[in-house]
Design an enzyme around this catalytic site. Structure first.
Site, short mmCIF file in Angstrom:
data_model
loop_
_atom_site.label_atom_id
_atom_site.label_comp_id
_atom_site.label_asym_id
_atom_site.label_seq_id
_atom_site.Cartn_x
_atom_site.Cartn_y
_atom_site.Cartn_z
CD GLU A 34 -2.96 -1.16 2.28
OE1 GLU A 34 -2.92 -0.26 3.13
OE2 GLU A 34 -3.82 -2.05 2.30
CD GLU A 66 -3.73 -5.61 3.77
OE1 GLU A 66 -4.61 -4.82 4.17
OE2 GLU A 66 -2.51 -5.41 3.89
CE1 TYR A 114 -9.40 -4.45 4.70
CE2 TYR A 114 -7.79 -3.43 3.23
CZ TYR A 114 -8.10 -4.32 4.24
OH TYR A 114 -7.10 -5.10 4.80
O1 IFM Z 1 -4.51 -3.07 9.10
C1 IFM Z 1 -4.43 -2.55 7.82
C2 IFM Z 1 -3.22 -3.11 7.08
O2 IFM Z 1 -2.05 -2.92 7.79
C3 IFM Z 1 -3.08 -2.46 5.73
N1 IFM Z 1 -4.32 -2.49 4.99
C4 IFM Z 1 -5.52 -2.12 5.67
C5 IFM Z 1 -5.64 -2.85 7.00
C6 IFM Z 1 -6.94 -2.44 7.71
O3 IFM Z 1 -6.93 -1.08 7.96
#
Ligand code: IFM
Length: 474
Positions: free
Chosen positions: A176, A377, A304
């Site tokens: 990220e 993620e 997300y």
């Molecule tokens: O916890 C974080 C992670 O470290 C990076 N991506 C988003 C997650 C949730 O906020």
């Protein structure tokens, strides 16, 4: 450890391809603890957490969930879930305490032991080399806005890869870069907490350059390994068809998505984003783009939510149910507002929009074809408390993951080369500026005792893995 998987032989209604990776993800600072052990040096997060007012309740990752000492128990948990892959990050200051010069063999030994334990359990290790814990001495020299940091990163990456690359075959360089650059150097919500738009753009560029230099260095050691980055992408929609909203969506898509995807995958920065950011003096050297766009073998997508944006001249305020509500100081001056679209939200206040994931995946397939994709993620954070018997009935998380996996399934059915899914996160952990108030884990952690208890979602995910796909809709 007994298996968490139910003894069900029902064939999945939504099967995933054979060989699809079923994983979970974590990051070093969020889980390891042992901040002062094993020769680890200080990172920018150690410093940031100690700066009053930066992290909720003044919390920090000194102990976190003590994974450094409990990693064998955690690998056993992964095994009981049936995970086939585990994404974790390597702490740069644990391996190279000052970010330059000598390496700390004790730090590297921790990751050797972790990798051994994973391989013994039949779980593929997926390390990420940078998940935000820059050694503090490098920040003292200017941090990511300094070009030298990219070179230091490549040197560190090559060292770790030389130690583990014979047994670890999938490598993620940076996690990220949008967050590291813009939350770290523009909005100041993350370490190192600077608020300097020009510096944040340089940071973004040097994170990308560091990625490219690291890929070169690691590929030179073991050409057969697979390398890539993990970017946090959003679906972006204008709030209405009004031209100012459509333009706001273009600008946010540019800063959030294309500023990273185009250099990585096309070897150029988007012209419109360069124009939008011109006043900050962002003029990256063309020659760097050849390095940044070295061919990669996989792209990690962290997804997300969706941004719905409006652009109203004269109005610089932002309301956000979108993640990271203060997007950055400079977007405000561009008259962009993040608009709640009325969808249900997670405990983070982030709107749940699995269709956005489908859009992101199909867009990548359309615009940057044939690149192997992985969801590195995806998950939901809530402020959960266990029931009296210690169990956590997290139906919201199950629904979230189920919906997003269905979106993945739809994309795969249309030919999108998506080869794996890592949910965020394996364990409850330190959620950055939110401290320990938000829980993303499949496994509940009692922070006082460090007791781990799988939530309902852990059992559900184990069953999906065992079936190789999703059950029919209830
Ligand atoms: O916890 C974080 C992670 O470290 C990076 N991506 C988003 C997650 C949730 O906020």
């Amino acid at each position: 450890m007994t298996s968490l998987q139910d003894d069900t032989s029902a064939a999945p209604a939504a099967p995933f391809p054979t060989g699809f990776r079923w994983g979970a993800a974590t990051a070093a600072y969020q889980i390891e603890g042992a901040a002062g052990e094993g020769g680890r040096g200080p990172s920018i997060w150690d410093t940031f957490c100690r700066t009053p007012g930066k992290v909720l309740n003044g919390e920090n990752g000194d102990v976190a969930v003590d994974h450094y000492h409990r990693f064998r128990e955690d690998v056993a948990l992964m095994s009981s879930l049936g995970l086939t892959a585990y994404r974790f990050s390597i702490s740069w200051p644990r391996v190279q305490p000052t970010g330059a010069g000598s390496f700390n063999s004790e730090g590297l030994d921790f990751y050797r032991r972790l990798v051994d334990a994973l391989l013994e359990a039949g779980i593929e290790p997926w390390p990420t080399l940078y998940h935000w814990d820059l050694p503090q001495p490098l920040e003292d020299k200017g941090g990511w806005p300094e070009r030298e940091t990219a070179h230091r990163f490549a040197e560190y990456a090559a060292h770790v890869h030389a130690a583990l690359g014979d047994r670890v075959h999938h490598w993620t360089t940076v996690n990220e870069p949008w967050c590291a650059a813009f939350l770290g150097y523009a909005s100041g919500e993350h370490a190192p907490g600077r608020r300097d738009p020009s510096a944040s753009l340089l940071a973004a560029h040097h994170l990308l350059l560091g990625h490219g230099l690291a890929v070169d260095a690691m590929r030179a050691e073991t050409p057969g390994n697979r390398f890539g980055a993990a970017v946090n992408l959003y679906a972006v929609s204008p709030a209405t068809d009004a031209p100012e909203d459509v333009d706001a969506a273009r600008r946010i898509d540019g800063l959030q998505n294309r500023l990273f995807l185009d250099p990585l995958l096309l070897g150029r920065y988007p012209e419109d984003v360069l124009a939008d950011t011109e006043r900050y003096g962002f003029a990256p050297p063309d020659a760097d783009l050849a390095v940044i766009s070295r061919p990669i073998d996989q792209l990690g997508i962290n997804y997300y939510s969706r941004h719905t944006v409006a652009g109203t001249p004269g109005e610089a305020t932002q309301t956000a149910s979108s993640p990271f509500s203060t997007y950055s100081p400079w977007v405000g001056s561009d008259h962009v507002r993040f608009v709640p679209a009325g969808r249900p939200v997670t405990g983070m206040g982030w709107e749940i929009d699995e269709r956005g994931l489908y859009e992101v995946l199909t867009r990548l397939y359309r615009e940057y074809p044939s690149l192997p994709l992985y969801i590195t993620e995806n998950g939901a954070g809530y402020d959960e408390t266990p029931d009296g018997d210690g169990t956590v009935q997290d139906a919201g998380r199950i629904a979230y993951i189920d919906a997003h996996l269905r979106a993945c399934h739809d994309a795969i059915s249309e030919g999108v080369p998506l080869h794996g899914y890592f949910t965020w996160s394996l364990l409850d952990n330190f959620e950055w500026a939110w401290g320990y108030s938000k829980r993303f884990g499949l496994v509940h952690v009692d922070y006082a005792t460090q007791r781990r208890v799988p939530k309902d979602s852990a059992r559900w995910y184990a069953d999906v893995i065992r079936r190789g796909g999703l059950p029919g809709r209830a």
